[in-house]
Design a protein around this motif. Structure first.
Motif, PDB file in Angstrom:
ATOM      1  N   VAL A 295      41.984  34.737  35.684  1.00 39.15           N
ATOM      2  CA  VAL A 295      40.788  35.017  35.191  1.00 39.15           C
ATOM      3  C   VAL A 295      40.000  33.976  34.435  1.00 39.15           C
ATOM      4  O   VAL A 295      40.740  32.722  34.267  1.00 39.15           O
ATOM      5  N   ALA A 296      38.565  33.728  34.639  1.00 41.44           N
ATOM      6  CA  ALA A 296      38.017  32.447  34.432  1.00 41.44           C
ATOM      7  C   ALA A 296      37.220  32.740  33.304  1.00 41.44           C
ATOM      8  O   ALA A 296      36.697  33.850  33.201  1.00 41.44           O
ATOM      9  N   ASN A 297      37.051  31.639  32.422  1.00 37.98           N
ATOM     10  CA  ASN A 297      36.154  31.441  31.383  1.00 37.98           C
ATOM     11  C   ASN A 297      34.770  31.296  31.884  1.00 37.98           C
ATOM     12  O   ASN A 297      34.428  30.744  32.746  1.00 37.98           O
ATOM     13  N   GLY A 298      33.757  31.470  31.129  1.00 36.27           N
ATOM     14  CA  GLY A 298      32.388  31.080  31.382  1.00 36.27           C
ATOM     15  C   GLY A 298      31.749  32.106  32.178  1.00 36.27           C
ATOM     16  O   GLY A 298      30.670  32.477  31.921  1.00 36.27           O
ATOM     17  N   VAL A 299      32.561  32.807  33.077  1.00 34.15           N
ATOM     18  CA  VAL A 299      32.080  33.922  34.118  1.00 34.15           C
ATOM     19  C   VAL A 299      32.974  35.079  33.979  1.00 34.15           C
ATOM     20  O   VAL A 299      34.234  34.738  33.830  1.00 34.15           O
ATOM     21  N   ASN A 300      32.617  36.389  34.112  1.00 32.27           N
ATOM     22  CA  ASN A 300      33.390  37.452  34.041  1.00 32.27           C
ATOM     23  C   ASN A 300      33.919  37.640  35.313  1.00 32.27           C
ATOM     24  O   ASN A 300      33.614  38.779  36.055  1.00 32.27           O
ATOM     25  N   THR A 301      34.612  36.712  35.823  1.00 37.50           N
ATOM     26  CA  THR A 301      35.334  37.054  37.237  1.00 37.50           C
ATOM     27  C   THR A 301      36.649  36.929  37.089  1.00 37.50           C
ATOM     28  O   THR A 301      37.359  36.004  36.658  1.00 37.50           O
ATOM     29  N   ILE A 302      37.282  37.880  37.824  1.00 37.84           N
ATOM     30  CA  ILE A 302      38.939  37.780  38.127  1.00 37.84           C
ATOM     31  C   ILE A 302      38.992  37.891  39.672  1.00 37.84           C
ATOM     32  O   ILE A 302      38.420  38.407  40.161  1.00 37.84           O
ATOM     33  N   VAL A 303      39.937  36.903  40.056  1.00 38.97           N
ATOM     34  CA  VAL A 303      40.429  36.673  41.389  1.00 38.97           C
ATOM     35  C   VAL A 303      41.950  37.143  41.511  1.00 38.97           C
ATOM     36  O   VAL A 303      42.511  37.039  40.509  1.00 38.97           O
ATOM     37  N   SER A 304      42.152  37.549  42.899  1.00 43.01           N
ATOM     38  CA  SER A 304      43.557  38.037  42.903  1.00 43.01           C
ATOM     39  C   SER A 304      44.064  37.199  44.201  1.00 43.01           C
ATOM     40  O   SER A 304      43.371  36.902  45.050  1.00 43.01           O
ATOM     41  N   SER A 305      45.288  37.316  44.470  1.00 44.21           N
ATOM     42  CA  SER A 305      45.965  37.048  45.810  1.00 44.21           C
ATOM     43  C   SER A 305      47.354  37.766  46.132  1.00 44.21           C
ATOM     44  O   SER A 305      48.223  37.690  45.137  1.00 44.21           O
ATOM     45  N   SER A 306      47.633  38.193  47.110  1.00 44.04           N
ATOM     46  CA  SER A 306      48.821  38.900  47.270  1.00 44.04           C
ATOM     47  C   SER A 306      50.045  37.589  47.914  1.00 44.04           C
ATOM     48  O   SER A 306      51.067  38.124  48.034  1.00 44.04           O
ATOM     49  N   ASP A 307      49.542  36.454  48.102  1.00 41.04           N
ATOM     50  CA  ASP A 307      50.505  35.582  48.701  1.00 41.04           C
ATOM     51  C   ASP A 307      50.226  34.088  47.900  1.00 41.04           C
ATOM     52  O   ASP A 307      51.186  33.330  48.214  1.00 41.04           O
ATOM     53  N   GLY A 308      49.268  34.025  46.905  1.00 45.29           N
ATOM     54  CA  GLY A 308      49.047  32.848  46.419  1.00 45.29           C
ATOM     55  C   GLY A 308      48.345  31.695  47.382  1.00 45.29           C
ATOM     56  O   GLY A 308      48.071  30.448  46.893  1.00 45.29           O
ATOM     57  N   ILE A 309      48.059  32.185  48.563  1.00 48.43           N
ATOM     58  CA  ILE A 309      47.408  31.053  49.543  1.00 48.43           C
ATOM     59  C   ILE A 309      45.722  31.679  49.608  1.00 48.43           C
ATOM     60  O   ILE A 309      44.828  31.039  49.424  1.00 48.43           O
ATOM     61  N   THR A 310      45.403  32.854  49.810  1.00 45.40           N
ATOM     62  CA  THR A 310      43.963  33.522  49.919  1.00 45.40           C
ATOM     63  C   THR A 310      43.854  34.152  48.709  1.00 45.40           C
ATOM     64  O   THR A 310      44.521  35.347  48.278  1.00 45.40           O
ATOM     65  N   TRP A 311      42.490  33.710  48.109  1.00 46.79           N
ATOM     66  CA  TRP A 311      42.129  34.304  46.901  1.00 46.79           C
ATOM     67  C   TRP A 311      40.812  35.228  46.884  1.00 46.79           C
ATOM     68  O   TRP A 311      39.846  34.462  47.627  1.00 46.79           O
ATOM     69  N   ASP A 312      40.615  36.195  46.231  1.00 48.13           N
ATOM     70  CA  ASP A 312      39.486  36.837  46.736  1.00 48.13           C
ATOM     71  C   ASP A 312      38.786  37.338  45.068  1.00 48.13           C
ATOM     72  O   ASP A 312      39.727  37.790  44.310  1.00 48.13           O
ATOM     73  N   ASN A 313      37.542  37.481  44.815  1.00 53.60           N
ATOM     74  CA  ASN A 313      37.062  38.235  43.743  1.00 53.60           C
ATOM     75  C   ASN A 313      37.150  39.441  43.898  1.00 53.60           C
ATOM     76  O   ASN A 313      37.364  40.019  44.897  1.00 53.60           O
ATOM     77  N   ILE A 314      37.615  40.134  42.819  1.00 55.34           N
ATOM     78  CA  ILE A 314      37.933  41.512  42.385  1.00 55.34           C
ATOM     79  C   ILE A 314      37.118  42.211  41.037  1.00 55.34           C
ATOM     80  O   ILE A 314      36.752  43.517  41.293  1.00 55.34           O
ATOM     81  N   ALA A 315      36.640  41.197  40.372  1.00 52.00           N
ATOM     82  CA  ALA A 315      35.604  41.510  39.240  1.00 52.00           C
ATOM     83  C   ALA A 315      34.502  40.651  39.227  1.00 52.00           C
ATOM     84  O   ALA A 315      34.653  39.585  38.711  1.00 52.00           O
ATOM     85  N   GLN A 316      33.265  41.092  39.492  1.00 55.09           N
ATOM     86  CA  GLN A 316      32.056  40.436  39.210  1.00 55.09           C
ATOM     87  C   GLN A 316      31.734  40.528  37.982  1.00 55.09           C
ATOM     88  O   GLN A 316      32.303  41.257  36.964  1.00 55.09           O
TER      89      GLN A 316
END
Length: 311
Positions: free
Chosen positions: A201-222
Motif C-alpha cells: 500500500v502506498a502513502n500519498g495516493v490511495n493505491t494498493i498493488v498486488s503480485s502473485s509472484d513478487g515479479i509482476t505488480w498491478d494496481n488493484i485499488a485506485q
C-alpha cells in the motif's frame, strides 16, 4: 514523552508486547492472558532506545525489537527480561526499519533506511545471542527500505522502498533482485496466503498493488473519491483465519472512516463505519490469530494517554 510504536502477539506465550519510541525510561508494554491487562515493564538492564519495530519469532521463541536510531536490537523470551544485542552498521545515516523472519531458512532479514545493504541472521536458535554473527548483503539500490515480509508459499522475501517505484525479492536473504512496481510511496507489504498474493500500500495516493509472484505488480485499488487517506501513513495486514486483508491509517490522523477490506483478493471495499471516537493517533494495528480479532494501539485525543483496544 512515551509513545507506543509497534505491537505484536505471541501465540506461544499468549501475550502481546509493544515497543516504545522516545523511550528514555527503558520500558516496554506487555499484556498477558488471561485478563490481558496492559502493564509497563522496566527493562533497566539495557540502554534506552527509540524502539520502532517488534516481532515475535516462533522458531527462535523470542520477541525481537529493533532500534530506529542505533545499530542494536533487544530480545526477550518472556517479555519481562530483555537482552541487548549489537547489529551491523549499515552505513552513514542508515537506520533500521523492519524485520521479517522465515522458518524455511531458519533466519531473519532486517531492512534499513538510506542503505544499500540488508542484515541477515541464518542460524539455529543460538545459546547466546550476543555471540551471533550477523551478515550484511548488498542489495540493488540505496533507498529508504521501509518494510519487508516473507512468503512461505513462494519461499520469498519481499521488501518495498518508500517513495520509489521498486521492490526487491530474495529466496534466501542473500541474493536480491529488483522488481518494478507502479508509482507510489510504499509503506507496508504483506503476504496473503489463501489469496496467493503480496499486497503493498502506498502513502500519498490511495493505491494498493498486488503480485502473485513478487515479479509482476498491478494496481488493484485506485484513488477513492472522498477518501481522506491523503498523505498519511498506511499499513496493510492479512488475517489468514478469515481470509481477509485490511488497510488502515497507521499514524497521526483521526481513524474514523479510514479502513479498506478485501475478501476476494481482487478488490478493496471502503468501510465508512466509525470505529473509534476521541482518538488522536493510530500507532499500529495487527491480527491476533488465536482469538481472531484485530487489535489497535492508539491514544485518546483528550488525555494523550496511549491505550490498546480491539474490534
Amino acid at each position: 514523552t512515551m509513545s507506543l510504536s509497534d505491537v505484536c502477539y505471541s501465540k506461544d506465550l499468549d501475550m502481546y508486547c509493544a515497543s516504545i519510541y522516545n523511550n528514555t525510561i527503558k520500558r516496554v508494554a506487555i499484556s498477558k492472558a488471561p485478563d490481558f491487562e496492559w502493564v509497563i515493564t522496566n527493562i533497566s538492564n539495557i540502554a534506552a532506545g527509540d524502539w520502532v519495530k517488534i516481532q515475535y519469532i516462533p522458531f527462535y521463541k523470542i520477541f525481537f525489537m529493533i532500534s530506529g536510531t542505533e545499530n542494536r536490537a533487544a530480545i526477550s523470551y518472556d517479555g519481562d527480561f530483555w537482552e541487548a544485542i549489537d547489529l551491523p552498521n549499515m552505513g552513514n545515516d542508515a537506520k533500521y526499519t523492519s524485520i521479517a523472519s522465515s522458518s524455511t531458512i531458519n533466519g531473519a532479514c532486517l531492512t534499513a533506511h538510506n542503505s544499500d545493504k540488508i542484515a541477515v541472521v541464518n542460524i539455529d536458535a543460538p545459546l547466546a545471542w550476543d555471540t551471533v554473527r550477523w551478515r550484511e548483503y548488498q542489495i540493488p539500490q540505496k533507498l529508504y527500505w521501509f518494510n519487508v515480509c516473507w512468503s512461505p508459499d513462494l519461499k520469498l522475501f519481499c521488501a518495498i522502498g518508500y517513495n520509489h517505484n521498486v521492490a526487491i525479492t530474495s529466496p534466501d536473504g542473500i541474493t536480491w533482485t529488483t522488481r518494478d512496481v507502479p508509482n507510489g510511496a510504499y509503506s507496508s507489504v504483506c503476504w496473503a496466503s489463501k489469496m496467493n498474493k503480496f499486497f503493498t500500500v502506498a502513502n500519498g495516493v490511495n493505491t494498493i498493488v498486488s503480485s502473485s509472484d513478487g515479479i509482476t505488480w498491478d494496481n488493484i485499488a485506485q484513488p477513492l473519491s472522498g477518501s481522506t487517506f491523503g498523505s498519511i501513513a498506511k499499513k496493510i495486514i492479512y488475517a489468514e483465519e478469515i481470509n481477509t486483508a485490511y488497510v488502515f491509517a497507521a499514524y497521526d490522523c483521526n481513524p474514523n472512516n479510514m479502513i479498506l477490506i478485501c475478501t476476494d483478493g481482487e478488490s478493496f471495499v471502503y468501510n465508512n463505519t466509525q470505529l473509534f471516537t476521541y482518538v488522536g493517533k493510530i500507532f499500529d494495528f495487527g491480527w491476533c490469530s488465536k482469538y481472531q480479532l484485530l487489535y489497535f494501539i492508539y491514544n485518546i485525543r483528550d488525555s494523550r494517554d496511549e491505550r490498546t483496544d480491539y474490534i
